[in-house]
Design an enzyme around this catalytic site. Structure first.
Site, PDB file in Angstrom:
ATOM      1  N   ASN A 132     -13.297   6.441  -2.192  1.00 17.65           N
ATOM      2  CA  ASN A 132     -13.008   7.698  -1.763  1.00 17.65           C
ATOM      3  C   ASN A 132     -13.840   8.285  -2.464  1.00 17.65           C
ATOM      4  O   ASN A 132     -13.612   9.922  -2.134  1.00 17.65           O
ATOM      5  CB  ASN A 132     -11.824   7.631  -2.110  1.00 17.65           C
ATOM      6  CG  ASN A 132     -10.482   7.591  -1.159  1.00 17.65           C
ATOM      7  OD1 ASN A 132     -10.940   6.686  -0.076  1.00 17.65           O
ATOM      8  ND2 ASN A 132      -9.501   6.967  -1.424  1.00 17.65           N
ATOM      9  N   GLU A 144       2.013  -0.648  -4.893  1.00 22.16           N
ATOM     10  CA  GLU A 144       1.019   0.883  -5.462  1.00 22.16           C
ATOM     11  C   GLU A 144       1.732   1.851  -4.681  1.00 22.16           C
ATOM     12  O   GLU A 144       2.127   2.196  -4.027  1.00 22.16           O
ATOM     13  CB  GLU A 144      -0.292   1.060  -4.176  1.00 22.16           C
ATOM     14  CG  GLU A 144      -1.481   2.474  -4.472  1.00 22.16           C
ATOM     15  CD  GLU A 144      -2.469   2.356  -3.498  1.00 22.16           C
ATOM     16  OE1 GLU A 144      -2.617   3.653  -3.828  1.00 22.16           O
ATOM     17  OE2 GLU A 144      -2.074   2.068  -1.961  1.00 22.16           O
ATOM     18  N   ASP A 150       0.826  -1.127   0.124  1.00 24.28           N
ATOM     19  CA  ASP A 150      -0.185  -0.398  -0.186  1.00 24.28           C
ATOM     20  C   ASP A 150       1.102   1.587   0.255  1.00 24.28           C
ATOM     21  O   ASP A 150       1.836   1.488   0.868  1.00 24.28           O
ATOM     22  CB  ASP A 150      -1.220  -0.241   1.232  1.00 24.28           C
ATOM     23  CG  ASP A 150      -2.442   1.029   1.717  1.00 24.28           C
ATOM     24  OD1 ASP A 150      -2.729   1.936   0.318  1.00 24.28           O
ATOM     25  OD2 ASP A 150      -1.240   1.865   2.272  1.00 24.28           O
TER      26      ASP A 150
END
Lengths: 543, 543
Positions: free
Chosen positions: A402, A304, A267
């Site tokens: 999001n 990511e 992440d």
């Protein structure tokens, strides 16, 4: 002789059952002068021995799996193990000694090459009504029949409360109890392999969550030299950082070795701040390559990163960090803006046909290009790099979740446009990632949800979300992330594909045809973006 | 077509005289809605035009060199130009329009290859009794006769007060007035070239000094995302960082193009924080390479970095930042600890004969090696890299001046040991750097000195220095950095070599023999550390 050589400080941190019936406890706590092990059931306390690198150890002769323990930090209280492998009573409760033994069903598994991966991203809690690993196993046939070849699981490290995306995990080695704990996760991995699917776990090495995070009481896990959007940055390059790195190296090893994951999705690598000559990510890649040799199977690292930085995936010999692949969000943004016409927030940088054309040829649309949203020149060029080094999507948990209202493409654009998105993704020369439910035109949103035990924190989270949405100029109030209903609304509704033919089953059939096409057409397997020729017209709005 | 391409925002920031008799003013001030140019002599104010990248410009038809000006920031006052090229009245006073024209004497200069450089580092203020460029010119024959081939000048960017090492500069484009201003510096460069010596300027791109630093009123030159030991970090990767980068690119260009420097020494690159896909230092190296092509002569970039990170100097094609060379302090520490027996502070990591042997073979003694001082594994391996990529020393301004009493080796070890140090340095397979005075066994200290106009700041500096010395466990009070006497004590004493034969003239003769040997012996010119064979014994204490 006489040369200062790096001491090997690798330790099996945590509680490890010894052959026979003992247990060895190891905790890295260089900030402490003394740590005592407290066995909860017997109330017994045991002094631990400290070595020069800050590791405390103790061995207990008679201890069975299931024993609960805490570390006694004197004035700083009784705290769970930072390397706890199970927190049955939540993030503030005792840690549990667990056995790593597991009777694997599928022992013939072979990881397919990255170029054949079609990733299916799922959130364990919202994937099924039960929200457990075992319930997810019952839906694996659906994923396999869809044609996905890899299941990616959003983070499962123990977090506070029972509803969380997973990025608030505070015990990176512990599998969330309400999902089914470590054995449940192993059953899920085993079941994926049995169905011919690889597994990827999403892990968070750039920060830890806010509640139940007692690591600073043990040692300098964090630094104030850098700032992340989510709290203290992890100390990857300051004094004592070797021990911090070991903590995460051991974590990666646990998932590959003990849980048999095929890959890890790291992440937000852009929030891993590290100035050292051999950065943490490079060392992680080197160690993971060694581990893969040791295990005799691939161990894939996927970053990511929003930096459009090719260094992440270039081999170490070419000055890179040596990770196998990275997410390339520009592909998503180019596609999304053309399909929806949205231009808010970071979408202001996208919306031109030519950008999608670029994204097919090399996925970084912004490669030393001025970004109005970022107010700076952004990215490096990925031209010429193999397609299997980039994971692209038309939707994912972030791009859907999001949004203030968590809308999937299914509620933003027409059925036909959704089919176009699916084809654009699944016929791309990169590794495609599907977000659970998109394959059957799920219309339920995927909203942001948390329920920390700390109510002040919940309030702060709500406020923070509201602020985040300001740059998108979305109207109205965001749904309450803490409300149980917000989580319930985000679950997949499997009933949609249980009836007769409808638009959901039709979309699913279309996805299946696309994955079959991708698997059978050899040019689509080559993932050679440089061979892509795009024809497009900005004026005509076609590609 | 349609592709978002990076707008070229290169501007000649500052005040530039136009052909004829006008002057064009350009200031990057994206944080301001309005900026007015105030011409000090006439009291006239002129509105400036702002473009989309935050540059304000105005042209004045009648203006001669010598005109004073300020920028009117409304409530935030009348402030000097961040790109001021001269501050005749100090860091708070008006900026001056200066002509870039200069009648160069030496137009046939050719920069020697780095492998032939012997660098002589000097501080303009302390090098001569007068402390000016012109006074320094009078001593250039001494340096040339010593056999040095390059003069490196500690930072000259305008700082507050009149006594400063230079790392508190706040106008990177302005040459300190009391040294002789821009024309004085050009005369010095010209005179070096006339004597066959290259020139290097020490520039500080990682922070700006504390007093007279008004840049934040103009725009986001700084960021709070990272921390440096010396104040706010420069914003090289956040919003608006393109303009910040341009500011420093233009600065580098000024020194190479207008002042004809052969190289820049980039101070403390480890404090340049930058996560972007194309880091500032890489882009600086690329632009500097283009400039060198344009100018038809080498433009050398040398990093100071304590990271032992080979990425700094590897070519961009190999994943590096592309700088030509970097300082390698491990060589100094290995040599210094053997000569002095000191083990305090960072010297605790050194003191073994084998480390000096390693330093001769590749200058990073710490290359993925655990450092007790840093409390972490440190460095990457420089094995196999050419020697001209590393600058080494037996003394420099930091290693001498950051001692509490500023002692040179001449007062710490015997005459014979100083000769050993000289030989160890000048016969090494790297680029040697001498610190002014070491060649004639100067015994005057080189102390830390400042005299800010802001007395509270002076007090804080004294306190900060005291704390720094704690890890070295030095006894007693450090000399007062603010006292004029501290500066006076740090000047070279040329009388030492003006008399008859003495230990100072003897040492000077020895240095001359060593530089002559280095220049005449071809194996010494090859700078091939991998060809070095060292024989040593830890027990016998010999190498």
């Amino acid at each position: 002789m006489g040369k200062c050589s790096s001491p090997s400080i690798r330790r099996r941190i945590g509680a490890w059952l010894l052959p026979g019936c003992g247990c060895r406890f190891t905790v890295w706590a260089p900030a402490r002068n003394a740590v005592r092990l407290r066995l909860v059931d017997s109330g017994r306390s045991v002094d631990m021995r400290k070595d020069e690198h800050g590791y405390f150890t103790a061995e207990i002769a008679d201890l069975a799996p299931g024993a609960l323990y805490l570390y006694d930090l004197g004035e700083d209280g009784l705290r769970p193990d930072p390397a706890s492998r199970f927190q049955p009573e939540g993030v503030h409760g005792p840690s549990m000694v667990v056995s790593s033994a597991y009777d694997w069903d599928c022992n013939t598994w072979q990881t397919p090459p990255l170029s054949r991966w079609i990733i299916y991203e799922l959130h364990v809690g919202a994937f099924t009504p039960e929200g457990t690993f075992d319930a997810a196993i019952k839906r694996l046939d659906h994923i396999a029949e869809l044609g996905a070849t890899c299941v990616e699981i959003m983070p499962v490290a123990a977090f506070s409360g029972c509803r969380n995306w997973g990025y608030d995990g505070v015990y990176p080695f512990a599998v969330q109890a309400c999902y089914g704990g470590p054995d449940g996760l192993k059953r899920l991995v085993d079941a994926c392999h049995a169905r011919g699917m690889a597994t990827v776990l999403d892990v968070v090495y750039n920060h830890l969550g806010p509640e139940g995070n007692y690591l600073s009481l043990f040692g300098p896990y964090f630094t104030d030299k850098y700032h992340t959007p989510w709290g203290l940055a992890v100390n990857f390059d300051g004094p004592w950082s070797d021990g911090v790195r070991e903590y995460f190296f051991e974590n990666a090893r646990q998932w590959f070795e003990e849980f048999r994951f095929d890959g890890l999705r790291l992440d937000a690598c852009h929030a891993i701040f590290d100035q050292s000559a051999v950065p943490f990510l490079q060392e992680l890649a080197e160690r993971t390559a060694n581990l893969a040799d040791e295990l005799g199977r691939p161990c894939v690292l996927i970053a990511e990163s929003d930096q459009n930085k090719t260094r992440t995936i270039l081999p170490v010999a070419e000055g890179g960090l040596g990770l196998q692949a990275q997410w390339a969000d520009d592909f998503h943004h180019a596609l999304h803006t053309l399909l929806t016409g949205e231009r808010e927030g970071y979408y202001e940088d996208f919306g031109q046909i030519s950008q999608l054309a670029t994204a097919y040829e090399q996925p970084f649309v912004y490669s030393r290009t001025y970004s109005a949203f970022r107010q700076r020149t952004h990215g490096s060029s990925a031209a010429g790099l193999p397609g299997e080094r980039f994971v692209v999507c038309a939707q994912n948990h972030d791009q859907v979740g999001n949004r203030m209202l968590g809308e999937r493409l299914s509620t933003l654009i027409s059925f036909e446009a959704c089919k176009l998105a699916a084809a654009a993704l699944l016929l791309s020369p990169f590794v495609p990632l599907l977000f659970m439910g998109e394959e059957f035109l799920e219309t339920n949103p995927f909203l942001y949800f948390v329920n920390h035990e700390d109510q002040a924190l919940n309030t702060a989270v709500c406020e923070g979300r509201r602020k985040e949405f300001e740059s998108f100029h979305w109207q109205g109030e965001p749904p309450d992330p803490v409300a149980a209903a917000t989580f319930e609304r985000s679950r997949l509704d499997w009933a949609k594909i249980e009836g007769d033919y409808n638009r959901h089953t039709a979309m699913l059939a279309f996805y299946r045809r696309l994955t079959a096409l991708r698997a059978s057409e050899s040019p689509l397997m080559r993932l050679a973006p440089w061979a892509v020729r795009t024809l497009w017209s900005e004026k005509g709005r076609w590609l």
